[in-house]
Motif scaffolding. Sequence first.
Motif, PDB file in Angstrom:
ATOM      1  N   PRO A 105       0.841  -1.204   0.000  1.00 14.18           N
ATOM      2  CA  PRO A 105       0.000   0.000   0.000  1.00 14.18           C
ATOM      3  C   PRO A 105       0.875   1.251   0.000  1.00 14.18           C
ATOM      4  O   PRO A 105       0.776   2.125   0.865  1.00 14.18           O
ATOM      5  CB  PRO A 105      -0.802  -0.147   1.304  1.00 14.18           C
ATOM      6  N   LEU A 139      -5.358   4.761  -2.790  1.00 10.48           N
ATOM      7  CA  LEU A 139      -5.465   3.322  -3.024  1.00 10.48           C
ATOM      8  C   LEU A 139      -6.755   2.940  -3.739  1.00 10.48           C
ATOM      9  O   LEU A 139      -6.781   1.939  -4.470  1.00 10.48           O
ATOM     10  CB  LEU A 139      -5.352   2.570  -1.689  1.00 10.48           C
ATOM     11  N   VAL A 160      -4.640  -8.107  -2.390  1.00 11.37           N
ATOM     12  CA  VAL A 160      -3.695  -7.152  -1.832  1.00 11.37           C
ATOM     13  C   VAL A 160      -2.642  -7.857  -0.990  1.00 11.37           C
ATOM     14  O   VAL A 160      -2.855  -8.956  -0.483  1.00 11.37           O
ATOM     15  CB  VAL A 160      -4.420  -6.091  -0.975  1.00 11.37           C
ATOM     16  N   TYR A 163      -1.468  -5.340   3.622  1.00 12.23           N
ATOM     17  CA  TYR A 163      -2.503  -4.453   4.139  1.00 12.23           C
ATOM     18  C   TYR A 163      -2.736  -4.746   5.619  1.00 12.23           C
ATOM     19  O   TYR A 163      -2.583  -5.892   6.063  1.00 12.23           O
ATOM     20  CB  TYR A 163      -3.820  -4.669   3.380  1.00 12.23           C
ATOM     21  N   LEU A 167      -6.930  -0.805   6.444  1.00 11.75           N
ATOM     22  CA  LEU A 167      -6.980  -0.730   4.986  1.00 11.75           C
ATOM     23  C   LEU A 167      -7.955  -1.751   4.404  1.00 11.75           C
ATOM     24  O   LEU A 167      -8.608  -1.488   3.390  1.00 11.75           O
ATOM     25  CB  LEU A 167      -5.581  -0.941   4.405  1.00 11.75           C
TER      26      LEU A 167
END
Length: 318
Positions: A105, A139, A160, A163, A167
Amino acid sequence: MLSTMPPVGFGLWKIPKEDTANAVVEAIRAGYRHFDSAADYGNEAESGEGFARAITEGLVTREELWITSKLWNTFHSAEHVEEACRKTLADLQVDCLDLYLIHFPIALEYVPIEERYPPEWLFNPDAAEPEMRPAKVPLHQTWHAMEALVEKGLAGRIGVCNYNTGLIHDLMSYASVKPSHLQIESHPYLTQEKLIRCAKGYGIDVTAFSPLGAQSYFELGMADAGESLLGAAPVMVAAQAHGKTPAQVLLKWGVQRGTSIIPKTTKPERMRENLAIDDFELSAVEMAAISALNQDRRFNDPGVFAEAAFGRFHPIYD
């Protein structure tokens, strides 16, 4: 394409380019069908050579493989996400990824592929004062561009890496295509139980990288030899009880707690050893004892290595 990710995968991080193609072929011979790659690993073209060779030799079909790759930080802007994905597809010699992940991120300034690839962390490595240069890219913009990859058939699933819970909650509030997977560092010294429970509560599968803990970080100077989990008492006791190696116990702990794992090795005998964990089960007492080793010890932390290596303090974990 496979409908589910095989629980034990083969990690391609830190495999030298000259060894990668052969390592992929040997891993396929050993029985691996799940491969974890990334643009930043710098060996996707060689990985692609290995996949192509294995398919040509009849060792496997593309449909029998699960191939994961990752979007690098410099391609977070919406207009660069597809470009990065297509470069990875070309290097891996496949038409579609089973899974494409946002690697960190962290958005960094764009570096054109023809200028430097993989771009790595520094915007200007040859400058008198090289710098890691963040980009102002939310993001949510990156995620919506990732969703377009699914719509275009370039990725079967998206997800992802690295994270935290905040998030993930935020991502689930705006995602039209839900993340199928979360990849995080996790091992008995970093159990991440709240994060894993949060992800699974949203129906997100979890993959643990560095499942053996410190082993991947000795050569990078990011872990001390005394931090090895292979000699931890609960691990050794379980290994003796089951007639297995400490590494096999650590990998079984990872799978048994409900995560996929991606150990890495270039040695064929270790490849086979890492797969041979289906013929035993850790007891609840053994699982608890190994989990109790938790120290919240993170080896792969941008809040540490970015400052040390790239001169910028850039934490993403509290």
